[in-house]
Design an enzyme around this catalytic site. Sequence first.
Site, PDB file in Angstrom:
ATOM      1  N   CYS A  36      79.441  24.782 -35.016  1.00  0.00           N
ATOM      2  CA  CYS A  36      79.468  26.198 -35.793  1.00  0.00           C
ATOM      3  C   CYS A  36      80.238  27.129 -34.802  1.00  0.00           C
ATOM      4  CB  CYS A  36      78.116  27.064 -35.781  1.00  0.00           C
ATOM      5  SG  CYS A  36      77.526  27.282 -37.381  1.00  0.00           S
ATOM      6  N   ASN A  59      84.790  15.578 -41.636  1.00  0.00           N
ATOM      7  CA  ASN A  59      84.411  16.746 -42.191  1.00  0.00           C
ATOM      8  C   ASN A  59      85.643  17.756 -42.256  1.00  0.00           C
ATOM      9  OD1 ASN A  59      82.755  19.731 -41.344  1.00  0.00           O
ATOM     10  ND2 ASN A  59      82.780  19.068 -43.155  1.00  0.00           N
ATOM     11  N   GLY A  60      86.009  18.779 -43.386  1.00  0.00           N
ATOM     12  CA  GLY A  60      86.892  19.716 -43.332  1.00  0.00           C
ATOM     13  C   GLY A  60      87.796  19.607 -44.312  1.00  0.00           C
ATOM     14  N   ARG A 115      81.918  23.629 -48.136  1.00  0.00           N
ATOM     15  CA  ARG A 115      82.288  24.691 -49.067  1.00  0.00           C
ATOM     16  C   ARG A 115      82.655  24.261 -50.506  1.00  0.00           C
ATOM     17  NH1 ARG A 115      86.948  26.809 -45.719  1.00  0.00           N
ATOM     18  NH2 ARG A 115      86.946  24.737 -45.226  1.00  0.00           N
ATOM     19  N   ALA A 151      74.220  27.227 -43.108  1.00  0.00           N
ATOM     20  CA  ALA A 151      73.390  28.460 -42.947  1.00  0.00           C
ATOM     21  C   ALA A 151      73.433  29.396 -44.091  1.00  0.00           C
ATOM     22  CB  ALA A 151      73.668  29.092 -41.578  1.00  0.00           C
ATOM     23  N   PRO A 172      75.755  20.926 -43.287  1.00  0.00           N
ATOM     24  CA  PRO A 172      74.736  21.964 -42.986  1.00  0.00           C
ATOM     25  C   PRO A 172      75.362  23.376 -43.069  1.00  0.00           C
ATOM     26  CG  PRO A 172      75.503  20.735 -41.082  1.00  0.00           C
ATOM     27  CD  PRO A 172      76.179  20.280 -42.174  1.00  0.00           C
TER      28      PRO A 172
HETATM   29  C1  LIG Z   1      78.405  29.336 -45.080  1.00  0.00           C
HETATM   30  C2  LIG Z   1      78.545  28.487 -43.994  1.00  0.00           C
HETATM   31  C3  LIG Z   1      77.445  28.318 -43.133  1.00  0.00           C
HETATM   32  C4  LIG Z   1      77.710  27.092 -42.116  1.00  0.00           C
HETATM   33  N1  LIG Z   1      76.587  26.933 -41.318  1.00  0.00           N
HETATM   34  C5  LIG Z   1      76.709  25.821 -40.475  1.00  0.00           C
HETATM   35  C6  LIG Z   1      75.504  25.470 -39.797  1.00  0.00           C
HETATM   36  O1  LIG Z   1      74.294  25.948 -39.902  1.00  0.00           O
HETATM   37  N2  LIG Z   1      75.872  24.234 -38.865  1.00  0.00           N
HETATM   38  C7  LIG Z   1      76.893  23.711 -38.640  1.00  0.00           C
HETATM   39  O2  LIG Z   1      76.941  22.699 -37.982  1.00  0.00           O
HETATM   40  N3  LIG Z   1      77.843  23.968 -39.395  1.00  0.00           N
HETATM   41  C8  LIG Z   1      77.789  25.220 -40.319  1.00  0.00           C
HETATM   42  N4  LIG Z   1      78.969  25.388 -41.209  1.00  0.00           N
HETATM   43  C9  LIG Z   1      80.157  24.624 -41.047  1.00  0.00           C
HETATM   44  C10 LIG Z   1      79.923  23.289 -42.087  1.00  0.00           C
HETATM   45  O3  LIG Z   1      79.005  22.534 -42.019  1.00  0.00           O
HETATM   46  C11 LIG Z   1      81.515  22.486 -42.351  1.00  0.00           C
HETATM   47  O4  LIG Z   1      81.711  21.972 -40.854  1.00  0.00           O
HETATM   48  C12 LIG Z   1      82.560  23.442 -42.613  1.00  0.00           C
HETATM   49  O5  LIG Z   1      82.463  24.231 -43.566  1.00  0.00           O
HETATM   50  C13 LIG Z   1      83.852  22.644 -42.857  1.00  0.00           C
HETATM   51  O6  LIG Z   1      83.750  21.896 -44.018  1.00  0.00           O
HETATM   52  P1  LIG Z   1      84.096  22.126 -45.422  1.00  0.00           P
HETATM   53  O7  LIG Z   1      85.544  22.422 -45.291  1.00  0.00           O
HETATM   54  O8  LIG Z   1      83.756  20.910 -46.117  1.00  0.00           O
HETATM   55  O9  LIG Z   1      83.401  23.420 -45.736  1.00  0.00           O
HETATM   56  C14 LIG Z   1      78.875  26.394 -42.183  1.00  0.00           C
HETATM   57  C15 LIG Z   1      79.846  26.790 -42.931  1.00  0.00           C
HETATM   58  C16 LIG Z   1      79.505  27.593 -44.007  1.00  0.00           C
HETATM   59  C17 LIG Z   1      80.967  27.755 -44.853  1.00  0.00           C
END
Ligand SMILES: Cc1cc2nc3c(=O)[nH]c(=O)nc-3n(C[C@H](O)[C@H](O)[C@H](O)COP(=O)(O)O)c2cc1C
Length: 358
Positions: free
Chosen positions: A100, A203-204, A228, A18, A16
Amino acid sequence: MNIGPFTLANNLFAAPMAGVTDRPFRQLCRTLGAGYAVSEMVTSRKDLWNTLKTSRRANHDGEAAPIAVQIAGTDAAMMAEAAAYNIDRGAQIIDINMGCPAKKVCNKWAGSALMQDEPLALQIIEAVVSACAPHNVPVTLKMRTGWSQSHKNAVTIARAAENAGVQMLTVHGRTREQGYKGHAEYATIAAVKAAVRIPVVANGDINTPEKAREVLACTGADAVMIGRAAQGRPWIFREIAHFMATGTHLAPPLVAEVKRLLLDHLQDHYALYGEFSGVRTARKHIGWYVKSLPQAEAFRDRMNQMEDCGHQMQAVADFFDALAVHTDRMPLARPDTLLAEAEGRERTEEMEKEEKEA
Ligand SMILES: Cc1cc2nc3c(=O)[nH]c(=O)nc-3n(C[C@H](O)[C@H](O)[C@H](O)COP(=O)(O)O)c2cc1C
């Protein structure tokens, strides 16, 4: 892999985000190989449910099952109501946001800040599970590894959540304090996996097929979630799926295919947001698709001046046609660039906007 009664196509999930994972983008990710995609967070504040933003987020027209909606808030009764509201609008799985880093709801910190208040976190979980149970809607929880380096309580919360009836946990391998800095660590995710019987999603920082395989192996997690690295590259899911199945890399997509995908994405995007908002909010997606391609910077600048759908689509089509003269396939992206940019501008702007509105 199952979540409650739902059997998923695979264990590669779209995170997810936002302002990013709206319905058109989720549908695109799923078409391109994601087995599951969670909505952007929907606020538990009733006074905002009629806003255009929240009603768009609660719109699931044409979305394939299971429809998973994430809710965010700090009050158990409000979160229970938000769960029921979204179930009425088609949600088949409710995900609680404790992941978040920066989200204020009713002047209190929500999201991962809830991890600091375990009794409140548990109250929220119990209230949401009770609201969903009569509808047979599974509840899932997304969290971080903890509040800070010295307060990593993901395992405690995971056990309490499982006992309260949560059916799947996602853990982003950073603390709240870290925001997006440093690297995700996976030992805490492995500890969560070892502590519970329900499925755990890691995740991450997953940005390549190799990284997905490595994280699955070192955490023992049931699935991986990608955020991302899917921005502007929704085909990452099929690349990972192919690598997992064969051990070999899929060739990068054809430029002509990406042009078609992006134009279809834009059409769905405009249909949801209308022309005025649609053209403006599409700019960030277009920027991600063209990131690290030749002439991208100048193209982005021109794009920011365009105010109607027709010109925006034509400019995108021309950009990819010009690229196709030089190369059939998309150039390989440097994996580090897929995570780096989101830490900066895009993410901060989106979060600030969300906070102001809440
Ligand atoms: C622009 C943006 C918006 C995000 N919005 C949410 C959200 O609404 N809810 C949530 O649980 N995590 C949110 N996250 C966190 C991501 O779900 C995820 O946990 C985080 O980006 C790490 O994963 P990644 O390294 O694959 O990006 C957001 C991340 C980004 C970059």
